[in-house]
Design an enzyme around this catalytic site. Structure first.
Site, PDB file in Angstrom:
ATOM      1  CG  HIS A  10      -1.858   1.154   1.314  1.00 47.36           C
ATOM      2  ND1 HIS A  10      -2.479   1.694   0.206  1.00 47.36           N
ATOM      3  CD2 HIS A  10      -2.291   1.886   2.376  1.00 47.36           C
ATOM      4  CE1 HIS A  10      -3.261   2.684   0.581  1.00 47.36           C
ATOM      5  NE2 HIS A  10      -3.163   2.838   1.893  1.00 47.36           N
ATOM      6  CG  ASP A  12      -6.745   1.444  -0.526  1.00 56.11           C
ATOM      7  OD1 ASP A  12      -7.091   0.300  -0.840  1.00 56.11           O
ATOM      8  OD2 ASP A  12      -6.576   1.793   0.657  1.00 56.11           O
TER       9      ASP A  12
END
Length: 329
Positions: free
Chosen positions: A108, A191
């Site tokens: 991420h 995201d």
């Protein structure tokens, strides 16, 4: 349309003489470590002694090290600890042991994109982000299938960062399903937006407000729970498998007509304006600064709101009703 990379497009050879350190043995860390090992890649893991994750790593045949020890031993260091502690682990244990030419990996982009981790210019920095939870990443690998992945390169010091990222994705099984190139910025911002506006923030509030509307109108809370929360799984499963149009084909004509004629009155252009405002807060770094500061002072707002939401009547009703549903367990 984005180019999709499959097994035939990617070689794993660049990893074969390297050691990969996976920092953090939670659900994603465990899945990635096991998949890498089963792909014949040398893996070391880092986890805190005495934790459940440490014990699981031992059970899985690893000898967990400290993050500092793992970084010293590895050529590639892939960080899979929670976002809120990554910078601390990096600065204390990883950064002092990173030598020129090593690679730093993420699943991420938050800490790189928002400059909480500032890697030196002489290392590779890449991301491989499976689009599924760790349990699914492992299950699909064991079935000789894969979970789609995103990959990105932030720094290409050795000129091999892209090859390393794609090889890492293949070692996870991702290229069996397909791997798409992105950037740290795009992955992070989309995201966060998805979590806040649709998947968590938007959906949970839609459920709660629908439940409250029925209860305030005098309907039984149990029926409101079934209609506004319980049956969400039926619809989301259909959307997940068939898309929105496919879901509409499966439900009744009455349900579809209600969707088509009333849905736009709930999620309006004003809602979309607020979505754009939230996206702006993400893009500008406002949300990241707020969340980072919140954690630095002990997360008082976060903890208070969590408790407030846990006390909502929908949670009490749901806890009782789920006891009637043995299939959930």
């Amino acid at each position: 349309m984005a180019k999709v990379y499959y097994d035939k497009d990617v070689s794993i050879d660049i990893l074969k003489k390297k050691t990969i350190a996976v920092i953090g043995y939670g659900a994603q860390g465990r899945a990635q470590s096991l998949n890498l090992r089963d792909s014949k890649i040398k893996v070391v893991v880092a986890e805190l002694p005495g934790t459940v994750n440490y014990k699981q790593a031992k059970k899985d045949g690893f000898n967990p090290l400290t993050a500092a020890e793992a970084t010293k031993k590895a050529d590639i260091i892939h960080i899979l600890t929670p976002d809120t502690i990554q910078a601390g682990v990096y600065n204390k244990d990883i950064k002092p042991n990173l030598k020129k030419g090593k690679a730093l990996g993420f699943s991420h982009g938050f800490n790189i994109h928002f400059h909480q981790i500032l890697p030196s210019a002489d290392i590779d920095v890449y991301m491989v982000a499976p689009k599924g939870p760790g349990t699914l990443v492992r299950d699909m690998y064991e079935q000789k299938k894969g979970v789609p992945c995103l990959f990105a390169v932030y720094q290409n010091a050795t000129k091999n960062a892209r090859k390393i990222a794609l090889a890492y994705a293949r070692a996870l099984g991702g290229t069996k399903a397909g791997v798409i190139e992105t950037t740290f910025a795009e992955e992070t911002e989309t995201d966060l937006f998805g979590e806040q506006v649709v998947l968590c923030g938007g959906l949970s509030k839609l459920i709660q407000k629908g439940f409250e509307t029925l209860v305030e109108a005098g309907y039984q809370p149990e029926l409101a729970y079934f209609e506004c929360l319980h049956e969400v799984k039926l619809i989301t499963d259909l959307i997940y498998a068939k898309g929105i149009s496919g879901m509409r084909y499966v439900v009744s004509n009455t349900a579809e007509y209600g969707d088509l004629s009333r849905g736009g009155r709930i999620i309006t252009d004003e809602t979309k304006k607020e979505m754009k405002k939230i996206l702006g807060e993400i893009q500008s770094g406002e949300f990241a600064r707020e969340w980072i500061l919140e954690n630095k002072v002990g997360a008082p707002f976060f903890k208070a709101r969590r408790k407030q939401e846990e006390d909502h009547i929908i949670e009490k009703v749901g806890k009782a009703l789920r006891k009637m549903m043995p299939w959930i367990k």
